[in-house]
Scaffold this active site. Structure first.
Site, mmCIF file in Angstrom:
data_model
loop_
_atom_site.group_PDB
_atom_site.id
_atom_site.type_symbol
_atom_site.label_atom_id
_atom_site.label_comp_id
_atom_site.label_asym_id
_atom_site.label_seq_id
_atom_site.Cartn_x
_atom_site.Cartn_y
_atom_site.Cartn_z
ATOM 1 N N CYS A 1 0.533 4.843 6.921
ATOM 2 C CA CYS A 1 -0.279 4.585 8.201
ATOM 3 C C CYS A 1 0.885 3.820 9.159
ATOM 4 C CB CYS A 1 -1.427 3.781 8.100
ATOM 5 S SG CYS A 1 -2.555 4.398 6.708
ATOM 6 N N CYS B 1 0.808 -1.475 0.043
ATOM 7 C CA CYS B 1 -0.013 -0.076 -0.039
ATOM 8 C C CYS B 1 0.963 1.410 -0.111
ATOM 9 C CB CYS B 1 -0.761 0.041 1.012
ATOM 10 S SG CYS B 1 -2.134 1.364 1.133
ATOM 11 N N CYS C 1 -16.636 -9.447 5.520
ATOM 12 C CA CYS C 1 -15.809 -8.066 5.161
ATOM 13 C C CYS C 1 -14.610 -8.321 4.432
ATOM 14 C CB CYS C 1 -15.384 -7.589 6.490
ATOM 15 S SG CYS C 1 -16.612 -7.115 7.907
ATOM 16 N N CYS D 1 -19.667 1.839 8.507
ATOM 17 C CA CYS D 1 -18.864 1.217 9.553
ATOM 18 C C CYS D 1 -17.456 1.830 9.886
ATOM 19 C CB CYS D 1 -18.417 -0.076 9.071
ATOM 20 S SG CYS D 1 -17.219 -1.019 10.264
ATOM 21 N N ARG E 1 -17.929 -2.949 17.673
ATOM 22 C CA ARG E 1 -17.059 -4.281 17.453
ATOM 23 C C ARG E 1 -15.856 -4.150 18.236
ATOM 24 N NH1 ARG E 1 -16.716 -4.624 12.039
ATOM 25 N NH2 ARG E 1 -18.755 -5.301 12.066
ATOM 26 N N CYS F 1 -19.594 -6.462 3.447
ATOM 27 C CA CYS F 1 -18.755 -5.116 4.026
ATOM 28 C C CYS F 1 -17.645 -5.149 3.459
ATOM 29 C CB CYS F 1 -18.415 -5.367 5.551
ATOM 30 S SG CYS F 1 -17.519 -3.841 6.252
ATOM 31 N N CYS G 1 0.445 0.166 10.379
ATOM 32 C CA CYS G 1 -0.152 -0.863 9.376
ATOM 33 C C CYS G 1 1.002 -1.796 8.661
ATOM 34 C CB CYS G 1 -0.952 -0.053 8.234
ATOM 35 S SG CYS G 1 -1.614 -1.474 7.260
HETATM 36 N N1 SAM Z 1 -6.726 0.506 3.240
HETATM 37 C C1 SAM Z 1 -8.016 0.560 3.576
HETATM 38 C C2 SAM Z 1 -7.992 1.985 4.590
HETATM 39 O O1 SAM Z 1 -7.014 1.986 5.195
HETATM 40 O O2 SAM Z 1 -8.944 2.470 4.890
HETATM 41 C C3 SAM Z 1 -8.568 -0.497 4.142
HETATM 42 C C4 SAM Z 1 -7.809 -1.473 4.940
HETATM 43 S S1 SAM Z 1 -7.108 -1.016 6.468
HETATM 44 C C5 SAM Z 1 -5.766 -2.087 6.698
HETATM 45 C C6 SAM Z 1 -8.306 -1.004 7.488
HETATM 46 C C7 SAM Z 1 -8.305 -0.666 9.128
HETATM 47 O O3 SAM Z 1 -7.263 -1.633 9.907
HETATM 48 C C8 SAM Z 1 -7.455 0.775 9.257
HETATM 49 O O4 SAM Z 1 -8.111 1.874 9.066
HETATM 50 C C9 SAM Z 1 -6.749 0.467 10.924
HETATM 51 O O5 SAM Z 1 -8.028 0.816 11.650
HETATM 52 C C10 SAM Z 1 -6.916 -0.996 10.905
HETATM 53 N N2 SAM Z 1 -5.716 -1.593 11.206
HETATM 54 C C11 SAM Z 1 -4.560 -1.706 10.408
HETATM 55 N N3 SAM Z 1 -3.514 -2.088 11.155
HETATM 56 C C12 SAM Z 1 -3.646 -2.244 12.372
HETATM 57 C C13 SAM Z 1 -2.998 -2.697 13.564
HETATM 58 N N4 SAM Z 1 -1.846 -3.059 13.505
HETATM 59 N N5 SAM Z 1 -3.715 -2.509 14.650
HETATM 60 C C14 SAM Z 1 -4.989 -2.369 14.706
HETATM 61 N N6 SAM Z 1 -5.530 -1.864 13.604
HETATM 62 C C15 SAM Z 1 -5.187 -2.096 12.384
HETATM 63 FE FE1 SF4 Z 2 -2.800 1.194 3.311
HETATM 64 FE FE2 SF4 Z 2 -2.836 -0.060 5.598
HETATM 65 FE FE3 SF4 Z 2 -3.196 2.597 5.526
HETATM 66 FE FE4 SF4 Z 2 -5.103 1.052 4.714
HETATM 67 S S1 SF4 Z 2 -4.303 1.240 6.801
HETATM 68 S S2 SF4 Z 2 -4.340 2.828 3.700
HETATM 69 S S3 SF4 Z 2 -3.895 -0.654 3.933
HETATM 70 S S4 SF4 Z 2 -1.139 1.520 4.703
#
Ligand code: SAM
Ligand code: SF4
Ligand code: DTB
Length: 348
Positions: A92, A88, A132, A223, A295, A163, A95
């Site tokens: 973030c 990606c 989902c 959500c 949730r 979802c 992530c």
């Molecule tokens: N890429 C899309 C986005 O960011 O909207 C969808 C997938 S993203 C992985 C979905 C959510 O997963 C993120 O917004 C975050 O809240 C959660 N997430 C990702 N990594 C995480 C982590 N290490 N611990 C807890 N929640 C996490």
């Molecule tokens: Fe990409 Fe992870 Fe951020 Fe979703 S949460 S936009 S998968 S870096």
């Protein structure tokens, strides 16, 4: 005509069925509210006050609100599948799927209909009612809309709620996905606006709110939740709940994730959060968004049974079910079944 009144907790409850408000964005025009939700307005101060209550008082209040709106011993089961993993472009800080960090997650292409329906069938057999699908995208690309729409239609045809979480979405894309049978769109605010920039630099808070507005305007269920334990203060946890509760209408589904510490991400070594603070966050979400499904999301694998039980007592009534989240682990089916049996919880 609005009817406005102030209740015992200082919140203003305003029923206003034709307009959607966002607390961090200028007003925009939307479709009428979903019938299950109402517009409530909570001051930041009243939310901080809830967080500061003695623990037992907070739990008692949350459980009372929960029982007004839900069957107290029922938990909804959602199953999660990563339909496009890793690589990606976003940064973030939590992530494992960001291409900016070396976490060992390998990038893969979008799964096909057969792979997705096989996973959905398994989830359904195990008792999930919602499926989902998550993609490691910054935003949905127009060229992928048709492919994702096919996945949604195929899962919907299996009589599962659908979802998706695919990153940012335009209004037209949201309409197309709704047309394909999408029931919920997940897009998290993740944290309070004032610390958002410390965690993600590649997009801004307003982008997130715009996506939620697109989802709403397409008539889909929202959500949206966040992550707790990223080094934020209690006031900042209150700030996240303040944003969510004042979305007007608040989301139908509110995932509260505990940060999963993933090696290679900038937040890997964040100081662990006191579990009671996590439980408090669930309780405050329950009180401020009384009709939402709250949730208990990521982080359950690292949590003891007693903490999970306290989360259910605080008003959590949904979980991600199955031994994997997107890339990290989740409790196995047998462990969850044993916990539910111990607590006398029925799953739906
Ligand atoms: N890429 C899309 C986005 O960011 O909207 C969808 C997938 S993203 C992985 C979905 C959510 O997963 C993120 O917004 C975050 O809240 C959660 N997430 C990702 N990594 C995480 C982590 N290490 N611990 C807890 N929640 C996490
Ligand atoms: Fe990409 Fe992870 Fe951020 Fe979703 S949460 S936009 S998968 S870096
Ligand atoms: C949400 O709020 N939590 C889920 C789902 N929505 C997509 C994702 C949790 C991801 C945890 C880290 C991982 O497994 O990669």
């Amino acid at each position: 005509m609005n009817t406005t009144q102030t209740d015992r907790t200082d919140r203003t409850v305003t029923q206003k069925p034709t307009e959607v408000r966002m607390s961090f964005q200028p007003k925009a025009a939307f479709e009428p509210l979903a019938p299950s939700t109402q517009v409530e307005s909570w001051s930041l101060q009243s939310i901080e006050h809830l967080f500061d209550l003695p623990f037992n008082d907070l739990m008692f209040k949350a459980q009372g609100v929960h029982r007004e709106h839900f069957s107290p011993n029922e938990v909804q089961l959602s199953s999660l599948l990563s339909i496009k993993t890793g690589g990606c472009p976003e940064d973030c800080g939590y992530c494992p799927q960001s291409a900016h960090y070396d976490t060992g997650v390998e990038a893969s292409k979008l799964l096909d209909v057969q792979a997705v329906t096989a996973a959905a069938l398994e989830a359904k057999k195990n008792g999930a009612s919602r499926f989902c699908m998550g993609a490691a995208w910054r935003e949905l690309n127009d060229r992928d809309v048709e492919k994702v729409a096919q996945l949604i239609s195929a899962v919907k045809a299996m009589e599962l709620e659908t979802c998706c979480t695919l990153g940012m979405l335009s209004q037209d894309q949201a309409k197309a996905l709704k047309g394909a049978g999408l029931d919920y769109y997940n897009h998290n605010l993740d944290t309070a606006p004032e610390i958002y920039g410390d965690i993600i630099s590649t997009r801004v808070y307003e982008d997130r709110l715009k996506t939620l507005a697109s989802v709403r305007s397409a008539g889909m269920n929202v959500c949206s939740g966040g992550i707790v334990g990223m080094g934020e203060s209690r006031a900042q946890r209150a700030g996240l709940i303040h944003q969510l509760a004042n979305l007007g209408p608040y989301p139908e589904s509110v995932p509260i994730n505990h940060l999963v510490h993933v090696e290679g991400t900038p937040l890997a070594n964040t100081k662990p959060l006191d579990p009671m603070e996590f439980v408090r966050t669930i309780a405050v979400a329950r009180i401020t968004m009384p009709k939402a499904h709250v949730r208990l999301s990521a982080g359950r694998q690292e949590m003891g049974e007693a903490v999970q039980a306290m989360c259910f007592l605080a008003g959590a009534n949904s979980i991600f079910y199955g031994d994997k989240l997107l890339t990290t682990g989740n409790p196995e089916w047998e462990r969850d079944q044993a916990l539910f049996a111990k607590l006398g919880i029925q799953t739906v």
